[in-house]
Enzyme design. Sequence first.
Site, PDB file in Angstrom:
ATOM      1  N   LYS A   1      54.237  25.294  39.908  1.00 23.02           N
ATOM      2  CA  LYS A   1      53.627  26.412  40.635  1.00 23.02           C
ATOM      3  C   LYS A   1      53.530  26.042  42.120  1.00 23.02           C
ATOM      4  CE  LYS A   1      49.489  29.347  40.088  1.00 23.02           C
ATOM      5  NZ  LYS A   1      48.254  29.530  39.275  1.00 23.02           N
TER       6      LYS A   1
ATOM      7  N   SER B   1      47.952  33.821  36.938  1.00 24.08           N
ATOM      8  CA  SER B   1      48.723  33.745  38.172  1.00 24.08           C
ATOM      9  C   SER B   1      49.899  32.765  38.092  1.00 24.08           C
ATOM     10  CB  SER B   1      47.820  33.318  39.337  1.00 24.08           C
ATOM     11  OG  SER B   1      47.303  32.009  39.105  1.00 24.08           O
TER      12      SER B   1
ATOM     13  N   SER C   1      44.658  31.806  34.283  1.00 23.72           N
ATOM     14  CA  SER C   1      45.982  31.791  34.913  1.00 23.72           C
ATOM     15  C   SER C   1      47.008  30.868  34.270  1.00 23.72           C
ATOM     16  CB  SER C   1      45.854  31.430  36.394  1.00 23.72           C
ATOM     17  OG  SER C   1      45.293  32.500  37.105  1.00 23.72           O
TER      18      SER C   1
END
Lengths: 470, 69
Positions: free
Chosen positions: A81, A156, A180
Amino acid sequence: MSGELALMSLAAVAQAIAERRCSSREVTQACLDRIADWQPSINAFIAIEPEEALAAADAADAAPPRGSARGRLHGVPLAHKDMYYEAGKVATCGSRIRRDFIATTTSTALARIKQQGTVRLGTLQMAEFALGPTGHNTHFGAVHNPWNVDHVTGGSSSGSGAAVAARLSFAALGSDTGGSIRGPANFCGVTGLKTTVGLVSRAGAMPLSQSLDTVGPLARSVEDCALLLGLIAGADPADPTTVAGPLPDYLGATRQPIAGLRIGVPQAFYVDDLDPEVARVLEATLAVLTGEGARIVRVDLPDQSQLSAACQLVLAVEAASFHKRWLIERPQDYSPQILMRLQNGLSIPGVTYLEALRWRGPALAAHLAAVEGVDAVLAPVAPFAAPTLAESDVGNAPGAEAMIQRLTRFTRPINYLGLPSLAIPAGFTRQGLPIGLQLIGRPFDEAMILRIGAGFQRATDFHAQLPELK
Amino acid sequence: MTRPGPKEIRAIADVAGVQVDAEEAERIAASIGPAFDGFAKIAGTLPFDLEPATFAVVQAAAAIGKAIP
């Protein structure tokens, strides 16, 4: 052979490279080939770095075959990420504001993985500043679910979920502040571990909410999550909230039987208003666990909606505080939806925020009392499978905001309590979309939920299913 | 506990140094209002000596198997 290399598990490919059954270059090229095939359809990456990756792979192959120079993930290509800082590299945090931000430090979690000899493939997509549970991103485009590109990945950690599901990266770091990691794991059909607050250092990871942020892996199996957790967990002077002490053998825990363990099933909240397909998967999972010798027991949990509300209050204020300077100076550089969510924190009085923090201890104590004698709690991650990108687009679809609130309904309470939770693939809808469940553990008892999750994966093959590129 | 309305939100935001217009204040009130409602039964009921660090105390006690305070 080349394509098959990318389909191996993290543990298996690391062993194959270590034993010279394949080279890091072959594995890295196999991943790059899949990325080239899939990226146009799912948009999982923010940056792809083929030349650098292959050079790093060649360097890994040139290293002495054995000895201290080689780590446990020597030559394994990974991407994470895009909020984990790596000194000298851009970390966009999924935003326009940080599109050109070059980190000057390397995050502890990322450094601990890199120390094992991994190869960087690039960086993975995410919601803008990790503040969105769907996978939409105004600045870098939406991430599409590999199982059906019309549907969301969850967020996310949208790119992490999509890349691991499509076998573009063997695993990926995500972060979980309100769901997330578990959301993308759930909607993309991969395994994701939200860690206990204080187990994994957050130093050098983009902050969203200092009380709620957690770092954890998404991977193809529970075993791979356990492998990564063993590398990243533990005290870090750069993050004083991390807890010192010996760590369990997480990988060893995945080999333990689950017969005789007690698994709690909530009687309310997590079973209310479930889509029938999610309810069916929950029942089927209980049957599998029972078949493996686990004992299923009812648990009556305290009011989870109060926990969810407290989570929202804490998250909103802390996020607004981190972003306050940019809210004043650069509001036009946020997407409208993210700006709106950040502005929420401006409306909450300081006393209310502190009350929400003060209640956290008693709320955790009440939860632990309710689950006394239970080894883990099993619950859905979300009440329904992945919605479409269109119906969850806040800017354009009526009712999307309410849907987004429901997306994180089952994850927010766990963040407030700071508990570990393991999302595991547990079935599919009739349309072929993954459905996952979460195993919620006691503080710092990741070993137990990994043990149960691994037992479930020994008895099923949902985690081994592959989406097809269409 | 009463959820703040748009007027209060504009005032709080202004004190914080961030300007929000009337439309934004309306939207914020609608968005964060349910969190206020959900926490209403807790707000104003906590014991005097309770501080946020109690969370870490409970967490640590659970981790080592001690009685939860």
